[in-house]
Design a protein around this motif. Structure first.
Motif, mmCIF file in Angstrom:
data_model
loop_
_atom_site.group_PDB
_atom_site.id
_atom_site.type_symbol
_atom_site.label_atom_id
_atom_site.label_comp_id
_atom_site.label_asym_id
_atom_site.label_seq_id
_atom_site.Cartn_x
_atom_site.Cartn_y
_atom_site.Cartn_z
ATOM 1 N N HIS A 212 0.786 -1.257 -0.104
ATOM 2 C CA HIS A 212 0.039 0.007 0.206
ATOM 3 C C HIS A 212 0.869 1.300 0.061
ATOM 4 C CE1 HIS A 212 1.238 -0.370 4.351
ATOM 5 N NE2 HIS A 212 0.853 0.899 4.453
ATOM 6 N N ILE A 213 2.139 1.205 0.197
ATOM 7 C CA ILE A 213 2.927 2.310 0.281
ATOM 8 C C ILE A 213 3.331 2.879 -1.172
ATOM 9 C CG2 ILE A 213 5.105 3.262 1.108
ATOM 10 C CD1 ILE A 213 5.338 1.050 3.347
ATOM 11 N N PRO A 214 2.939 4.109 -1.382
ATOM 12 C CA PRO A 214 3.416 4.722 -2.801
ATOM 13 C C PRO A 214 4.788 4.652 -3.010
ATOM 14 C CG PRO A 214 1.849 6.188 -1.323
ATOM 15 C CD PRO A 214 2.460 4.827 -0.742
ATOM 16 N N ARG A 215 5.193 5.030 -4.387
ATOM 17 C CA ARG A 215 6.499 5.096 -4.620
ATOM 18 C C ARG A 215 6.838 6.695 -4.879
ATOM 19 N NH1 ARG A 215 7.692 -0.256 -6.778
ATOM 20 N NH2 ARG A 215 9.763 0.562 -7.300
ATOM 21 N N PRO A 216 7.779 7.057 -4.934
ATOM 22 C CA PRO A 216 9.412 6.469 -4.609
ATOM 23 C C PRO A 216 9.414 6.083 -3.204
ATOM 24 C CG PRO A 216 9.736 8.692 -5.079
ATOM 25 C CD PRO A 216 8.247 8.464 -5.103
ATOM 26 N N ARG A 217 9.953 4.796 -3.097
ATOM 27 C CA ARG A 217 10.386 4.304 -1.804
ATOM 28 C C ARG A 217 11.767 4.404 -1.488
ATOM 29 N NH1 ARG A 217 7.108 -0.974 -2.839
ATOM 30 N NH2 ARG A 217 5.070 -0.298 -2.892
ATOM 31 N N LEU A 218 12.228 4.847 -0.257
ATOM 32 C CA LEU A 218 13.669 4.730 0.361
ATOM 33 C C LEU A 218 13.351 3.795 1.258
ATOM 34 C CD1 LEU A 218 13.519 7.697 -1.293
ATOM 35 C CD2 LEU A 218 15.515 8.141 0.239
ATOM 36 N N GLY A 219 14.550 2.955 1.342
ATOM 37 C CA GLY A 219 14.326 1.696 2.238
ATOM 38 C C GLY A 219 15.577 1.587 2.949
ATOM 39 N N PHE A 220 15.511 1.024 4.424
ATOM 40 C CA PHE A 220 16.565 0.844 5.289
ATOM 41 C C PHE A 220 16.181 -0.570 5.832
ATOM 42 C CE2 PHE A 220 17.874 -0.043 9.597
ATOM 43 C CZ PHE A 220 19.365 0.651 9.512
ATOM 44 N N PHE A 221 17.219 -1.672 6.006
ATOM 45 C CA PHE A 221 16.920 -2.775 6.729
ATOM 46 C C PHE A 221 18.187 -3.056 7.802
ATOM 47 C CE2 PHE A 221 19.225 -4.199 2.926
ATOM 48 C CZ PHE A 221 20.156 -5.160 3.469
ATOM 49 N N GLY A 222 17.910 -3.305 8.854
ATOM 50 C CA GLY A 222 19.056 -3.853 9.876
ATOM 51 C C GLY A 222 18.633 -3.376 11.255
ATOM 52 N N VAL A 223 19.455 -3.459 12.279
ATOM 53 C CA VAL A 223 19.093 -3.151 13.497
ATOM 54 C C VAL A 223 18.944 -1.719 13.816
ATOM 55 C CG1 VAL A 223 19.848 -3.242 15.981
ATOM 56 C CG2 VAL A 223 20.448 -5.314 14.345
ATOM 57 N N PHE A 245 9.600 6.422 3.238
ATOM 58 C CA PHE A 245 10.690 5.774 3.802
ATOM 59 C C PHE A 245 10.166 4.377 4.717
ATOM 60 C CE2 PHE A 245 11.356 10.101 3.257
ATOM 61 C CZ PHE A 245 12.811 10.360 2.700
ATOM 62 N N VAL A 246 10.665 3.357 3.981
ATOM 63 C CA VAL A 246 10.244 2.156 4.456
ATOM 64 C C VAL A 246 11.535 1.606 5.439
ATOM 65 C CG1 VAL A 246 9.843 -0.305 4.028
ATOM 66 C CG2 VAL A 246 9.046 1.726 2.456
ATOM 67 N N MET A 247 11.191 1.479 6.889
ATOM 68 C CA MET A 247 12.311 1.234 8.033
ATOM 69 C C MET A 247 11.921 -0.406 8.313
ATOM 70 S SD MET A 247 13.658 4.058 7.212
ATOM 71 C CE MET A 247 14.938 4.091 8.269
ATOM 72 N N ILE A 248 12.744 -1.108 8.129
ATOM 73 C CA ILE A 248 12.957 -2.539 8.378
ATOM 74 C C ILE A 248 13.957 -2.953 9.545
ATOM 75 C CG2 ILE A 248 13.007 -4.814 7.739
ATOM 76 C CD1 ILE A 248 11.650 -4.224 5.060
#
Length: 406
Positions: A212-223, A245-248
């Protein structure tokens, strides 16, 4: 479910290992095997080709239990042992109980060839009188610079440097900082499981919580911890409110309530390693918004080559081991301020990817976790011959390692 194993003195009683002719590799780790899949898991899941691998984690505390070791197998071929201790023990008693549980599991003296592999110097407090044929310190981070690091940690690391035969470092800046402290220090920066992350290049369906999150997407993954510059995240999010901003990742050592909230910042929590390519496939840019502080001075982020293998262009703050080599080679864009981040992201979004991706693949072809482990193992085999004779006695331990100061 993990396969539970019986614990008996001086051996691992797994049916598959009862008659094993492999040496035993005992890893003392401050990181949980089942937490974030990172350097220890990459290396030790490959070490099982040559060793019976036992991971001894930090203790867990529960009320109303007797001290015991919870031992279980993992699909990667390693065995994980967790000291289970009652709540309320003094620091001295915690060390003593860990010592006794480890001794019951593997014996103070080896019944066959064995290697000790340390990720945490704190384990020296309860293992210094155990014998091994080879001692290794895989130094992932400058732990002394992390928030809350104690003098005891510094002293125990000094004792570990005195005891170990080989020191591996998780990056080249850390190698440069540590190479004068031991006769055999070797830099092994973060490598890449290319086949796993490159799956992102051919995935076209979003996970449910990202769709459901629009674009453009900036992502992070990690602790998510004190190494993340959340102020920078907010500044960039406010400058470009239409960017998402997608933070995982799991939140550790900081209060989740302090994480910044914006309509375009999405905290999705921790994800399993095998799920990551599905998320990265839907990102336009990777955002490594590391703070520039003591805790990040010597880090070598594993996620840098993982982003690249996934085909995701990256903007990073100027972490030394990202600038060299990724920034200098034009593989990663480097930005210090929010305005610089915005400019770099806009450049990435506007440029063709083919030439950049070809350059990425040429660089990534030079390394892999398989190659890293093979190089480490060669050093281990070369060092094993005269290692025990050269190793100093454990008398160099600080006295409070077994009798902590009040």
């Amino acid at each position: 479910m993990h396969e539970r194993l019986m614990t008996q003195p001086h051996a691992l009683r797994s049916p598959s290992k009862a008659n094993s002719e492999k040496p035993l590799l005992v890893c003392f780790s401050h990181l949980r095997w089942d937490f974030v899949w990172q350097r220890p898991q990459h290396l030790l899941s490959r070490a099982v080709r040559h060793y019976d691998v036992l991971i001894i984690e930090e203790p867990m505390f529960k009320s109303g239990i007797k001290p015991h070791m919870d031992v279980s197998a993992r699909p990667q071929g390693v065995t994980v042992a967790v000291p289970m201790l009652p709540e309320g023990l003094s620091r001295e008693d915690v060390i003593a109980e860990q010592h006794d549980l480890v001794e019951a599991l593997i014996g103070r003296e080896p019944s066959g060839s064995r290697v000790f592999w340390y990720y945490t110097p704190m384990a020296m407090a309860f293992t210094s009188d155990f014998e091994c044929d080879l001692c290794i310190y895989d130094n992932m981070d400058e732990l002394s610079l992390f928030r809350g690091a104690s003098q005891e940690l510094l002293d125990l690391e000094n004792a570990l440097f005195s005891r170990c035969d080989l020191v591996f470092t998780g990056g080249m800046s850390l190698y440069e900082a540590k190479r004068s402290r031991h006769r055999s220090v070797h830099g092994f920066p973060s490598s890449i499981d290319f086949d796993h992350f490159s799956q992102a290049r051919s995935i076209h369906e979003d996970p449910e919580d990202q769709a459901h999150i629009p674009r453009p997407r900036l992502g992070f993954f990690g602790v998510v911890d004190e190494r993340m510059d959340t102020d920078l995240l907010v500044e960039v999010a406010d400058l470009r409110p239409h960017w998402q901003f997608v933070m995982i990742g799991p939140v550790v050592k900081i209060d989740p309530a302090t994480l910044p909230q914006r309509p375009n910042i999405h905290w999705l929590g921790g994800k399993h390693y095998k799920e990551l390519p599905r998320y990265l496939a839907g990102w336009d840019v990777g955002f490594m918004n590391f703070a520039l502080n003591e805790a990040t001075k010597f880090i070598s982020p594993t996620k840098t080559p993982e982003f690249l293998a996934a085909g995701v262009p990256v903007v990073s703050t100027p972490i030394t081991d990202v600038v060299r080599p990724y920034g200098e080679k034009g593989l990663v864009e480097i930005a210090r301020t929010a305005e610089e981040v915005v400019a770099k992201v806009e450049t990435i979004l506007a440029r063709p990817r083919d030439a950049w991706l070809a350059k990425v693949d040429r660089h990534l072809a030079q390394g892999s976790w398989d190659k890293t482990w093979a190089a480490m193992h060669r050093l281990m085999l070369n060092a094993a011959g005269d290692a025990a004779g050269d190793r100093p006695a454990a008398a160099s331990l600080p006295t409070y390692a077994t009798t902590p100061a009040e």
